[in-house]
Design an enzyme around this catalytic site. Sequence first.
Site, PDB file in Angstrom:
ATOM      1  N   ARG A 152       0.861  -1.176   0.000  1.00 46.45           N
ATOM      2  CA  ARG A 152       0.000   0.000   0.000  1.00 46.45           C
ATOM      3  C   ARG A 152       0.900   1.229   0.000  1.00 46.45           C
ATOM      4  NH1 ARG A 152      -2.366  -3.382   4.071  1.00 46.45           N
ATOM      5  NH2 ARG A 152      -4.483  -4.041   3.533  1.00 46.45           N
ATOM      6  N   LYS A 176      -2.600  -2.398   7.920  1.00 47.33           N
ATOM      7  CA  LYS A 176      -3.770  -1.833   8.592  1.00 47.33           C
ATOM      8  C   LYS A 176      -4.003  -2.513   9.933  1.00 47.33           C
ATOM      9  CE  LYS A 176      -6.385  -0.243   4.542  1.00 47.33           C
ATOM     10  NZ  LYS A 176      -7.670  -0.353   3.804  1.00 47.33           N
ATOM     11  N   HIS A 269      -1.805   2.633  -6.161  1.00 49.61           N
ATOM     12  CA  HIS A 269      -2.681   1.514  -5.812  1.00 49.61           C
ATOM     13  C   HIS A 269      -2.885   0.583  -7.005  1.00 49.61           C
ATOM     14  CE1 HIS A 269      -4.802   0.219  -2.261  1.00 49.61           C
ATOM     15  NE2 HIS A 269      -5.819  -0.169  -2.979  1.00 49.61           N
ATOM     16  N   ARG A 272      -0.436  -2.089  -7.074  1.00 51.79           N
ATOM     17  CA  ARG A 272      -0.816  -3.162  -6.143  1.00 51.79           C
ATOM     18  C   ARG A 272      -1.786  -4.130  -6.829  1.00 51.79           C
ATOM     19  NH1 ARG A 272      -1.279  -4.390  -0.491  1.00 51.79           N
ATOM     20  NH2 ARG A 272      -3.415  -4.543   0.273  1.00 51.79           N
ATOM     21  N   HIS A 295      -4.617  -8.661   3.415  1.00 51.38           N
ATOM     22  CA  HIS A 295      -6.070  -8.516   3.477  1.00 51.38           C
ATOM     23  C   HIS A 295      -6.651  -9.399   4.579  1.00 51.38           C
ATOM     24  CE1 HIS A 295      -6.368  -7.142  -0.985  1.00 51.38           C
ATOM     25  NE2 HIS A 295      -6.194  -6.127  -0.163  1.00 51.38           N
ATOM     26  N   TYR A 304      -9.168  -7.330  -6.012  1.00 46.63           N
ATOM     27  CA  TYR A 304      -7.892  -6.781  -6.449  1.00 46.63           C
ATOM     28  C   TYR A 304      -7.350  -7.469  -7.693  1.00 46.63           C
ATOM     29  CZ  TYR A 304      -6.816  -3.557  -2.661  1.00 46.63           C
ATOM     30  OH  TYR A 304      -6.800  -2.477  -1.820  1.00 46.63           O
TER      31      TYR A 304
END
Length: 326
Positions: A152, A176, A269, A272, A295, A304
């Site tokens: 990211r 995250k 992004h 990615r 994820h 994705y």
Amino acid sequence: LRMHQLDNFLDYLRLNRNVSVHTMDAYRRDLNQFLGVVTDVVGKSQSKLKPSDLDAKAVRAFMAYLFRDGQARSSVARKLSALRAFTRFLRREGLIERDPAILAISPKREQKVPAHLSVDEMSRLLETPDKSVPLGRRDHAILELLYASGLRLSELVDLDLEDINLNARMVRVMGKGGKERLVPFNTTTVEALRIWLNDRAKLRKSRGTSSRQVRSDRSKTQQKRTKSGSVSEPLFINARGGRFTGRSVQRLVTKYVASCSTRLGISPHALRHSFATHLLERGADLRAIQELLGHAKLSTTQRYTHINVGQLLDVYRKSHPREQDG
């Protein structure tokens, strides 16, 4: 309410949920927008709102306002998610008896194919930076690492020197929710990073530790601490010696894409997305890609990736036992 219960909720998120600064800002904007709608519904100023004013009628009015305003389904879903988290907090704190957002239905999200580059386009992009100058070699290392590891944007700019292991070809990433993961990268990225680290050392030395700008950058963006307690050293720095920012990475990706392609909508992004798609095209397991991307849900990883119908048919014909028999 705006300055009291909302602030308490944001403090709760920061201290207990370990959410990112970007998520905090999004929650604050979305909930202030909701409170603005509530003031029109109940005829009070925000400073006079009470938790009991946040009822089902107010939630319905907010949803109606978002749809009238032409908000995208994904934006409506995100704002409703923030509102649900806030009303659950208020109920848990005993400030409201019932959760007014519990029956609100989130709109079905549009299934858009994410922007991504083909392997050939990606190869051209990686060769675009001017590798005869230090900052061009830095940009090359950034593009190589983004594509090699599927990071990211926030993860990339947060990397410190100690997060990179060139011998093991691994990068330690804080994703995250404060979840740490190790992600591999390839030999071309090793070489690009090795060259950049040499340039980086020279750039730091030429700027000097007494530079006013470096001190300013450190005070704003580099007050991270390593496990040993020392101030962290960013992996990617700008011409002044400060930590390279996400906005700067976005600008350089846009610049290089524009110089080698006519494609629009290619962002950091999108690299990615390209990383995930190219792995899947070459037979990588979807759950392995999920781990590499960091994820929490497999359904997120599926969004994705992009596999066309021809590729699916090819996999089917090669893999299904009855198809092989035929």
